[in-house]
Design an enzyme around this catalytic site. Sequence first.
Site, mmCIF file in Angstrom:
data_model
loop_
_atom_site.group_PDB
_atom_site.id
_atom_site.type_symbol
_atom_site.label_atom_id
_atom_site.label_comp_id
_atom_site.label_asym_id
_atom_site.label_seq_id
_atom_site.Cartn_x
_atom_site.Cartn_y
_atom_site.Cartn_z
ATOM 1 N N LYS A 193 -36.892 31.166 6.029
ATOM 2 C CA LYS A 193 -35.953 32.200 5.588
ATOM 3 C C LYS A 193 -34.511 31.730 5.813
ATOM 4 C CE LYS A 193 -34.230 35.863 7.586
ATOM 5 N NZ LYS A 193 -32.856 35.747 7.026
ATOM 6 N N GLY B 12 -29.139 29.599 15.077
ATOM 7 C CA GLY B 12 -28.245 30.736 14.861
ATOM 8 C C GLY B 12 -27.521 31.073 16.150
ATOM 9 N N GLU C 52 -31.893 26.549 18.488
ATOM 10 C CA GLU C 52 -30.628 25.788 18.476
ATOM 11 C C GLU C 52 -29.520 26.815 18.295
ATOM 12 O OE1 GLU C 52 -27.460 24.504 17.560
ATOM 13 O OE2 GLU C 52 -28.209 23.691 15.656
ATOM 14 N N CYS D 128 -21.771 24.779 15.010
ATOM 15 C CA CYS D 128 -22.176 25.073 16.394
ATOM 16 C C CYS D 128 -21.619 24.043 17.373
ATOM 17 C CB CYS D 128 -23.691 25.156 16.501
ATOM 18 S SG CYS D 128 -24.508 23.701 15.855
ATOM 19 N N GLU E 198 -17.758 31.915 21.694
ATOM 20 C CA GLU E 198 -17.816 31.115 20.472
ATOM 21 C C GLU E 198 -17.147 31.904 19.339
ATOM 22 O OE1 GLU E 198 -21.700 30.421 18.608
ATOM 23 O OE2 GLU E 198 -21.052 28.358 18.266
HETATM 24 P P1 ADP Z 1 -24.753 34.297 12.772
HETATM 25 O O1 ADP Z 1 -24.223 34.946 13.999
HETATM 26 O O2 ADP Z 1 -24.418 32.852 12.671
HETATM 27 O O3 ADP Z 1 -24.580 35.112 11.523
HETATM 28 P P2 ADP Z 1 -27.438 35.047 13.328
HETATM 29 O O4 ADP Z 1 -27.951 34.500 14.600
HETATM 30 O O5 ADP Z 1 -27.118 36.487 13.229
HETATM 31 O O6 ADP Z 1 -26.264 34.121 12.924
HETATM 32 O O7 ADP Z 1 -28.404 34.706 12.128
HETATM 33 C C1 ADP Z 1 -29.036 33.465 11.957
HETATM 34 C C2 ADP Z 1 -30.336 33.697 11.244
HETATM 35 O O8 ADP Z 1 -31.140 34.573 12.014
HETATM 36 C C3 ADP Z 1 -30.222 34.351 9.866
HETATM 37 O O9 ADP Z 1 -31.196 33.771 8.994
HETATM 38 C C4 ADP Z 1 -30.574 35.800 10.152
HETATM 39 O O10 ADP Z 1 -31.124 36.458 9.028
HETATM 40 C C5 ADP Z 1 -31.610 35.651 11.239
HETATM 41 N N1 ADP Z 1 -31.777 36.825 12.104
HETATM 42 C C6 ADP Z 1 -30.842 37.718 12.488
HETATM 43 N N2 ADP Z 1 -31.382 38.666 13.283
HETATM 44 C C7 ADP Z 1 -32.695 38.365 13.428
HETATM 45 C C8 ADP Z 1 -33.781 38.952 14.147
HETATM 46 N N3 ADP Z 1 -33.632 40.062 14.881
HETATM 47 N N4 ADP Z 1 -34.993 38.366 14.070
HETATM 48 C C9 ADP Z 1 -35.163 37.242 13.348
HETATM 49 N N5 ADP Z 1 -34.182 36.644 12.648
HETATM 50 C C10 ADP Z 1 -32.956 37.176 12.688
#
Ligand code: ADP
Length: 508
Positions: free
Chosen positions: A204, A257, A279, A313, A412
């Site tokens: 995803k 993320g 990561e 990152c 960050e």
């Molecule tokens: P950023 O802060 O860089 O936007 P996120 O950590 O929020 O990054 O998102 C990184 C990825 O994790 C995206 O693909 C997002 O859809 C996914 N994501 C966000 N929340 C969740 C969750 N609760 N469970 C699984 N995946 C998630």
Amino acid sequence: MTPMNEVTTINREQRAYSDAAKKFLARKPQLFINNEWVDSSHGATLDVEDPSSGKIVGQVVDASDRDVDRAVAAARAAFDDGRWSGLAPMAREKIMHRLADLLEAATDDFAELEAIDNGKPKGMAGAVDVPGAVSQIRFMAGWASKINGEVIQPYTIPDGAFFSYTRKEPVGVCAQIVPWNFPLLMACLKIAPALAAGCTIVLKPAEQTSLTALRLADLIAEAGFPAGVVNIITGNGHTAGDRMVKHPDVDKIAFTGSTEIGKLINRNATATMKHVTLELGGKSPVVIMPDVDIAVAAPGAAGAIFFNSGQVCIAGSRLFAHRSIFDQVIEGVAEASAFWTPRASLDPEAHAGPLVSKEQFDRVLGYIEAGKRDGASVAVGGGAAEAPGGGYYVNPTVLVDVNPQMSVVREEIFGPVVVAQRFDDLDEVAKAANDTCFGLGAGIWTKDVGTMHKLASKIKSGTVWGNCHAVIDTALPFGGYKESGIGREQGRQGIEAYLETKSVIIQL
Ligand code: ADP
């Protein structure tokens, strides 16, 4: 001081899209499951926004729980009947190389889609993101044929009475969740080791940047992967991503993320004891010793933070320059920042683009304001760039007069903002560099080889760069100390993360 380019007005209007990109954007929103494009179980979609203009340019599916279940079922069936793991390693390797070749041949298409979706300059995407993605697949393809257990002599049993060995087996169905800063590169970095190991995948992309993952699906079907080996779904993290993480038929989660979401995913994956690699975030130090050639080190420090508009990152977001050269380093970073002045992503002159979204734009400007409120001074930039046509442009920013309590120093920011501090000696700077909950990367600039090695061993981070920054090579393990993550990707360790080890002990 402001970036020099701001003196002349920059036209930040987004340029026209190619016909190929327009055609791709006009596609019906669908999911890639079992090597086919399928409709979602419900009609919900997410908008695709071009951050260079702020305009909505397409839609992708916002996957439902039933969509996720369908993708996981496809991956489960493909794993359980061995249609991928049961192939000869050479056959797996060959299909992966075919994917790499197809991707390389389509570099221009992918670079444009990435530029439209993420905001990064098309030139950067074509020079960094797409070749990086190709090399991830090529390197890992070679590992498909080099996965071996070992024969082990038991400790408590006399020689010859037993035969014992280990087998390396693919971990199973992998849910892979990637962020928006390097969408295609992250997707390929995730799928490549899993494929080499014989796993099957539900991938995803981030909700902000789904286009290149969807385009990659075309190539996956064309390369000849059996159906169900790679499934690509789009959707929100807190719904579709969450469902993937909690799904009982998923064996491993690989996530890149934010640290906040990484912690949540780690907790959620525990209920079914899934394998997890994470990561996460960083606040990487860049240390400049007094012996450097400032004309080299200062642009290096600028590139460390301003590349990809700081949405990296491993961005070198904390600059430590020796007191004796601090002012010259800041002067040099200020000059170099002109190169990174943001432009529309399809402008051929762009080296940096807008931030990915309004949310990120507000967040980064919020940090700059918080820094000012806390007493920091703006040495360079300090706010949004002119963009009458819309878009999320922030100028390269250097903050000085900061202290370790400020949020701009501790958190960050994920934008083109660096905080600069002075230091006097090696132990002091090592301590300051390590005064963070993160530990992803660090840069050291010195001509003294002894200082380089001493500092490299003192800094607690998964990667240390000497006289360079953010050089990522697929042969070298990558990951974080402390709250920057769990496990390593790339290199031999990258493939190990997708393997189970089974001991077999046979009485003769
Ligand atoms: P950023 O802060 O860089 O936007 P996120 O950590 O929020 O990054 O998102 C990184 C990825 O994790 C995206 O693909 C997002 O859809 C996914 N994501 C966000 N929340 C969740 C969750 N609760 N469970 C699984 N995946 C998630």
